[in-house]
Design an enzyme around this catalytic site. Structure first.
Site, PDB file in Angstrom:
ATOM      1  CG  PHE A 120      -1.888   1.195   1.168  1.00  0.00           C
ATOM      2  CD1 PHE A 120      -3.115   1.070   0.532  1.00  0.00           C
ATOM      3  CD2 PHE A 120      -1.554   2.412   1.731  1.00  0.00           C
ATOM      4  CE1 PHE A 120      -3.997   2.150   0.461  1.00  0.00           C
ATOM      5  CE2 PHE A 120      -2.425   3.493   1.674  1.00  0.00           C
ATOM      6  CZ  PHE A 120      -3.651   3.357   1.034  1.00  0.00           C
ATOM      7  CG  ASP A 136       6.208   3.340   1.677  1.00  0.00           C
ATOM      8  OD1 ASP A 136       6.336   4.045   2.689  1.00  0.00           O
ATOM      9  OD2 ASP A 136       5.118   3.147   1.104  1.00  0.00           O
ATOM     10  CE  LYS A 157       0.595   5.956   7.778  1.00  0.00           C
ATOM     11  NZ  LYS A 157      -0.730   6.438   8.179  1.00  0.00           N
TER      12      LYS A 157
END
Length: 404
Positions: free
Chosen positions: A139, A226, A255
């Site tokens: 994702f 990532d 984040k």
């Protein structure tokens, strides 16, 4: 006379576009690892804003720094130098061993920039149609490009045609990677999460990371990792790939970097640091002084308070307690992850646990249908971890016994 306030405030958003399956909860404030809703109910937050609230809620030093920055300048634009960009970039370079940083606002933007870097890398080598290796269950975001790189047909459905130029392989199988790219001169990069978050807390093994690094070096590809969800100390290293001893060429972050203030970043090593030139990429909000102050202060607090070490200690404690309580239950499969990024996989769908846990004062999420995900603030204590276990495990036990 002042009208009396209602005894209960309904959580509703009738004028907001309906893009989320929300719980009937509206949060009012937080302190540490606890939050309170608008009706005064408290919750232990084991979700941390989905791996965002690194130093917890209402951290006094972070709040003071942000108040100070708001009183100076919030946004200036990237027409001008932003000194705090250099401060934060220098720190990220130091922590990663890479070379330079591009700042944006979200993980999606960071991943989008990484994909552009890979394509430009290919075009600079004379490759007209560059291709990037991506992974099953990955994702990377919900823009059209990052959605195309994502390995979840459910979130892709309804948004075709997807962007071309991606080769998909399973995780942790170097032979599959070699077979899928054999004889293909258009491959320019390998792109994956060190630990898949939305895909169900699946980790790339340390051996695989080293093998992928070696293959990229051998074939002159970019290795792009990532770290949007698994980075920023969550596993007990600054970045999850560091457990394997390798360095990527491109590393998207977001984040936890700003502890709740939107901050995204792409950290680049020598092979990727100078691919972009002025005009190749940009952002309006990315790198603004407020966001940069949040990033600088987040890292300072993490270092001073030993939050990487705490992620290991509390994460190991939580994993051991969950294993002790759930390990012998029929329907329990395994616990995956590292540090304070843990997933409990069951043999049956467990989405109902999100609501049940919230009713009992605990915030969690469920991903990939059967995986309970916990990514709390890195300030969580062992006592709070025990509280998570005390609330969650009876609910899991009850769920697994239903229909037996």
């Amino acid at each position: 006379m002042t009208a009396a306030l209602p005894d209960h405030i309904e959580a509703a958003s009738p004028h907001v576009m309906n893009t989320y399956g929300r719980l009937p909860i509206a949060l009012s404030h937080g302190q540490g690892c606890r939050v309170w809703d608008v009706n005064g109910k408290s919750y232990l937050d084991a979700l941390g804003g989905i791996a965002v609230n690194t130093v917890g809620h209402n951290h006094p030093q972070l709040v003071a720094a942000l108040r100070d920055q708001i009183g100076k300048i919030i946004h200036s634009s990237n027409y001008y130098h932003v000194p705090l960009q250099e401060t934060l970039a220098a720190k990220l370079v130091e922590l990663s061993g890479l070379e330079n940083v591009f700042f944006c606002s979200t993980g999606l933007e960071a991943n989008e920039a990484a994909l552009k870097l890979a394509r430009k890398f290919g075009h600079d080598k004379g490759i007209e149609r560059p291709e990037i290796v991506v992974y099953e269950k990955a994702f990377h975001g919900r823009s059209i490009a990052t959605l195309s790189a994502t390995g979840n047909p459910k979130v892709q459905a309804g948004f075709g045609p997807l962007v071309e130029g991606f080769i998909r392989v399973p995780i942790n199988d170097i032979n599959e990677l070699k077979a899928a790219t054999e004889g293909n001169p258009n491959v320019v990069a390998v792109f994956f999460e060190a630990i898949q978050g939305e895909g169900g807390i699946h980790s790339m093994t340390d051996d695989y990371l080293r093998q992928a690094r070696a293959l990229c070096d051998e074939r002159d590809w970019l290795l792009m990792i990532d770290e949007v969800q698994c980075g920023m100390g969550r596993t007990g290293k600054w970045f999850a790939h560091q457990w394997s001893g390798i360095k990527p060429d491109v590393m998207p972050l977001a984040k936890g970097l700003g502890s709740g203030v939107p901050v995204g970043a792409v950290v680049a090593g020598p092979r990727a640091a100078h691919i972009f030139a002025p005009g190749n990429h940009g952002t309006t909000f990315g790198g603004n002084p407020l966001a940069m102050r949040a990033g600088v202060e987040t890292i300072r607090i993490m270092e001073e308070d030993g939050l990487l070490e705490n992620a290991v200690t509390v994460g190991n404690h939580l994993r051991a307690a969950l294993t002790r309580e759930l390990g012998d239950l029929p329907g329990f499969r395994e616990i995956r992850g590292r540090g304070l990024m843990l997933g409990i996989e069951l043999t049956k769908p467990c989405g109902a646990l999100v609501t049940q846990a919230a009713e009992n004062g605990l915030l969690i999420s469920v991903t990939a249908d059967t995986v309970i995900r916990m990514v709390p603030s890195l300030i969580m204590t062992t006592a709070e971890a025990d509280e998570v276990v005390a609330i969650l495990c009876p609910l899991v036990r009850q769920l697994l016994q239903e229909g037996v």
